[in-house]
Motif scaffolding. Structure first.
Motif, PDB file in Angstrom:
ATOM      1  N   LEU A   1      15.603 -16.222  10.619  1.00 43.18           N
ATOM      2  CA  LEU A   1      14.230 -16.080  11.076  1.00 43.18           C
ATOM      3  C   LEU A   1      14.127 -15.450  12.450  1.00 43.18           C
ATOM      4  O   LEU A   1      13.057 -15.013  12.848  1.00 43.18           O
ATOM      5  N   ASN A   2      15.218 -15.411  13.186  1.00 47.21           N
ATOM      6  CA  ASN A   2      15.197 -14.800  14.506  1.00 47.21           C
ATOM      7  C   ASN A   2      14.943 -13.303  14.423  1.00 47.21           C
ATOM      8  O   ASN A   2      14.448 -12.709  15.361  1.00 47.21           O
ATOM      9  N   LYS A   3      15.253 -12.691  13.300  1.00 46.11           N
ATOM     10  CA  LYS A   3      15.041 -11.268  13.114  1.00 46.11           C
ATOM     11  C   LYS A   3      13.683 -11.058  12.469  1.00 46.11           C
ATOM     12  O   LYS A   3      13.336 -11.725  11.509  1.00 46.11           O
ATOM     13  N   GLN A   4      12.903 -10.136  12.996  1.00 50.25           N
ATOM     14  CA  GLN A   4      11.597  -9.837  12.420  1.00 50.25           C
ATOM     15  C   GLN A   4      11.789  -8.940  11.207  1.00 50.25           C
ATOM     16  O   GLN A   4      12.457  -7.918  11.278  1.00 50.25           O
ATOM     17  N   ILE A   5      11.211  -9.319  10.066  1.00 47.23           N
ATOM     18  CA  ILE A   5      11.362  -8.517   8.863  1.00 47.23           C
ATOM     19  C   ILE A   5      10.195  -7.546   8.728  1.00 47.23           C
ATOM     20  O   ILE A   5       9.147  -7.713   9.347  1.00 47.23           O
ATOM     21  N   ASP A   6      10.356  -6.535   7.893  1.00 46.95           N
ATOM     22  CA  ASP A   6       9.317  -5.552   7.613  1.00 46.95           C
ATOM     23  C   ASP A   6       8.393  -6.140   6.553  1.00 46.95           C
ATOM     24  O   ASP A   6       8.675  -6.049   5.354  1.00 46.95           O
ATOM     25  N   CYS A   7       7.303  -6.747   6.971  1.00 44.40           N
ATOM     26  CA  CYS A   7       6.397  -7.413   6.036  1.00 44.40           C
ATOM     27  C   CYS A   7       5.739  -6.421   5.084  1.00 44.40           C
ATOM     28  O   CYS A   7       5.569  -6.723   3.902  1.00 44.40           O
ATOM     29  N   ASN A   8       5.364  -5.239   5.586  1.00 44.88           N
ATOM     30  CA  ASN A   8       4.707  -4.270   4.715  1.00 44.88           C
ATOM     31  C   ASN A   8       5.621  -3.846   3.576  1.00 44.88           C
ATOM     32  O   ASN A   8       5.206  -3.800   2.419  1.00 44.88           O
ATOM     33  N   GLY A   9       6.862  -3.528   3.881  1.00 46.00           N
ATOM     34  CA  GLY A   9       7.809  -3.108   2.853  1.00 46.00           C
ATOM     35  C   GLY A   9       8.143  -4.228   1.888  1.00 46.00           C
ATOM     36  O   GLY A   9       8.178  -4.034   0.668  1.00 46.00           O
ATOM     37  N   ALA A  10       8.370  -5.431   2.428  1.00 44.08           N
ATOM     38  CA  ALA A  10       8.727  -6.568   1.585  1.00 44.08           C
ATOM     39  C   ALA A  10       7.570  -6.948   0.665  1.00 44.08           C
ATOM     40  O   ALA A  10       7.770  -7.215  -0.523  1.00 44.08           O
ATOM     41  N   CYS A  11       6.346  -6.932   1.192  1.00 40.81           N
ATOM     42  CA  CYS A  11       5.186  -7.298   0.377  1.00 40.81           C
ATOM     43  C   CYS A  11       4.829  -6.195  -0.618  1.00 40.81           C
ATOM     44  O   CYS A  11       4.341  -6.487  -1.711  1.00 40.81           O
ATOM     45  N   SER A  12       5.060  -4.943  -0.264  1.00 41.18           N
ATOM     46  CA  SER A  12       4.814  -3.855  -1.211  1.00 41.18           C
ATOM     47  C   SER A  12       5.701  -4.019  -2.428  1.00 41.18           C
ATOM     48  O   SER A  12       5.247  -3.859  -3.563  1.00 41.18           O
ATOM     49  N   TYR A  13       6.962  -4.353  -2.201  1.00 43.72           N
ATOM     50  CA  TYR A  13       7.865  -4.565  -3.336  1.00 43.72           C
ATOM     51  C   TYR A  13       7.494  -5.832  -4.088  1.00 43.72           C
ATOM     52  O   TYR A  13       7.469  -5.855  -5.318  1.00 43.72           O
ATOM     53  N   ARG A  14       7.199  -6.898  -3.361  1.00 47.24           N
ATOM     54  CA  ARG A  14       6.861  -8.179  -3.984  1.00 47.24           C
ATOM     55  C   ARG A  14       5.640  -8.042  -4.900  1.00 47.24           C
ATOM     56  O   ARG A  14       5.578  -8.643  -5.957  1.00 47.24           O
ATOM     57  N   CYS A  15       4.668  -7.235  -4.477  1.00 50.33           N
ATOM     58  CA  CYS A  15       3.413  -7.097  -5.223  1.00 50.33           C
ATOM     59  C   CYS A  15       3.375  -5.862  -6.117  1.00 50.33           C
ATOM     60  O   CYS A  15       2.321  -5.531  -6.649  1.00 50.33           O
ATOM     61  N   SER A  16       4.486  -5.185  -6.295  1.00 54.85           N
ATOM     62  CA  SER A  16       4.491  -3.920  -7.042  1.00 54.85           C
ATOM     63  C   SER A  16       4.099  -4.085  -8.500  1.00 54.85           C
ATOM     64  O   SER A  16       3.578  -3.148  -9.112  1.00 54.85           O
ATOM     65  N   LYS A  17       4.295  -5.252  -9.076  1.00 55.55           N
ATOM     66  CA  LYS A  17       3.949  -5.466 -10.488  1.00 55.55           C
ATOM     67  C   LYS A  17       2.718  -6.355 -10.666  1.00 55.55           C
ATOM     68  O   LYS A  17       2.394  -6.736 -11.779  1.00 55.55           O
ATOM     69  N   ALA A  18       2.030  -6.651  -9.579  1.00 57.27           N
ATOM     70  CA  ALA A  18       0.854  -7.507  -9.655  1.00 57.27           C
ATOM     71  C   ALA A  18      -0.322  -6.726 -10.223  1.00 57.27           C
ATOM     72  O   ALA A  18      -0.456  -5.520 -10.016  1.00 57.27           O
ATOM     73  N   SER A  19      -1.202  -7.413 -10.931  1.00 56.36           N
ATOM     74  CA  SER A  19      -2.380  -6.748 -11.486  1.00 56.36           C
ATOM     75  C   SER A  19      -3.404  -6.451 -10.398  1.00 56.36           C
ATOM     76  O   SER A  19      -4.159  -5.495 -10.498  1.00 56.36           O
ATOM     77  N   ARG A  20      -3.436  -7.259  -9.353  1.00 54.09           N
ATOM     78  CA  ARG A  20      -4.351  -7.037  -8.220  1.00 54.09           C
ATOM     79  C   ARG A  20      -3.510  -6.844  -6.966  1.00 54.09           C
ATOM     80  O   ARG A  20      -3.359  -7.745  -6.151  1.00 54.09           O
ATOM     81  N   GLN A  21      -2.989  -5.639  -6.799  1.00 55.38           N
ATOM     82  CA  GLN A  21      -2.013  -5.373  -5.743  1.00 55.38           C
ATOM     83  C   GLN A  21      -2.578  -5.535  -4.342  1.00 55.38           C
ATOM     84  O   GLN A  21      -1.895  -6.048  -3.459  1.00 55.38           O
ATOM     85  N   ARG A  22      -3.806  -5.103  -4.099  1.00 52.18           N
ATOM     86  CA  ARG A  22      -4.370  -5.218  -2.752  1.00 52.18           C
ATOM     87  C   ARG A  22      -4.517  -6.675  -2.338  1.00 52.18           C
ATOM     88  O   ARG A  22      -4.195  -7.054  -1.201  1.00 52.18           O
ATOM     89  N   LEU A  23      -5.001  -7.513  -3.246  1.00 50.03           N
ATOM     90  CA  LEU A  23      -5.137  -8.938  -2.970  1.00 50.03           C
ATOM     91  C   LEU A  23      -3.773  -9.578  -2.751  1.00 50.03           C
ATOM     92  O   LEU A  23      -3.568 -10.378  -1.821  1.00 50.03           O
ATOM     93  N   CYS A  24      -2.823  -9.200  -3.588  1.00 48.76           N
ATOM     94  CA  CYS A  24      -1.459  -9.730  -3.474  1.00 48.76           C
ATOM     95  C   CYS A  24      -0.834  -9.346  -2.139  1.00 48.76           C
ATOM     96  O   CYS A  24      -0.253 -10.185  -1.451  1.00 48.76           O
TER      97      CYS A  24
END
Length: 102
Positions: free
Chosen positions: A38-61
């Protein structure tokens, strides 16, 4: 008598040796956990883009995932499930008691 003294001395030497080995191992290879990373800051945009790539409501996800990622600095691997790997992410709930993070 001499045998018992020899046995006691060898036990003391072995215990010091084992203590030294455990200290050396801990200094060379600290445990790698999600909390330790947790000491390292992760790329939230990239991680969430991949996490939500198969969601039906991607913007909300992505919005919910982004909020959770910023709070917890962790996003579970994969496109769904695996939430137990990020305890903070897993425990986030809405006011209605449902899981907040996708």
């Amino acid at each position: 008598m001499a045998l018992s003294k020899l046995l006691a001395a060898s036990l003391i030497i072995v215990s010091f040796f084992l203590l030294h080995l455990t200290e050396a191992y801990q200094s060379v290879a600290p445990p790698q956990t999600i909390e330790a990373s947790l000491n390292k800051q992760i790329d939230c945009n990239g991680a969430c883009s991949y996490r939500c790539s198969k969601a039906s409501r991607q913007r909300l996800c992505k919005r919910a995932c982004g909020t959770c990622c910023k709070r917890c600095n962790c996003v579970p691997p994969g496109t769904s499930g695996n939430q137990q790997l990020c305890p903070c992410y897993y425990n986030q709930t809405t006011h209605g008691g449902r899981r907040k993070c996708p």
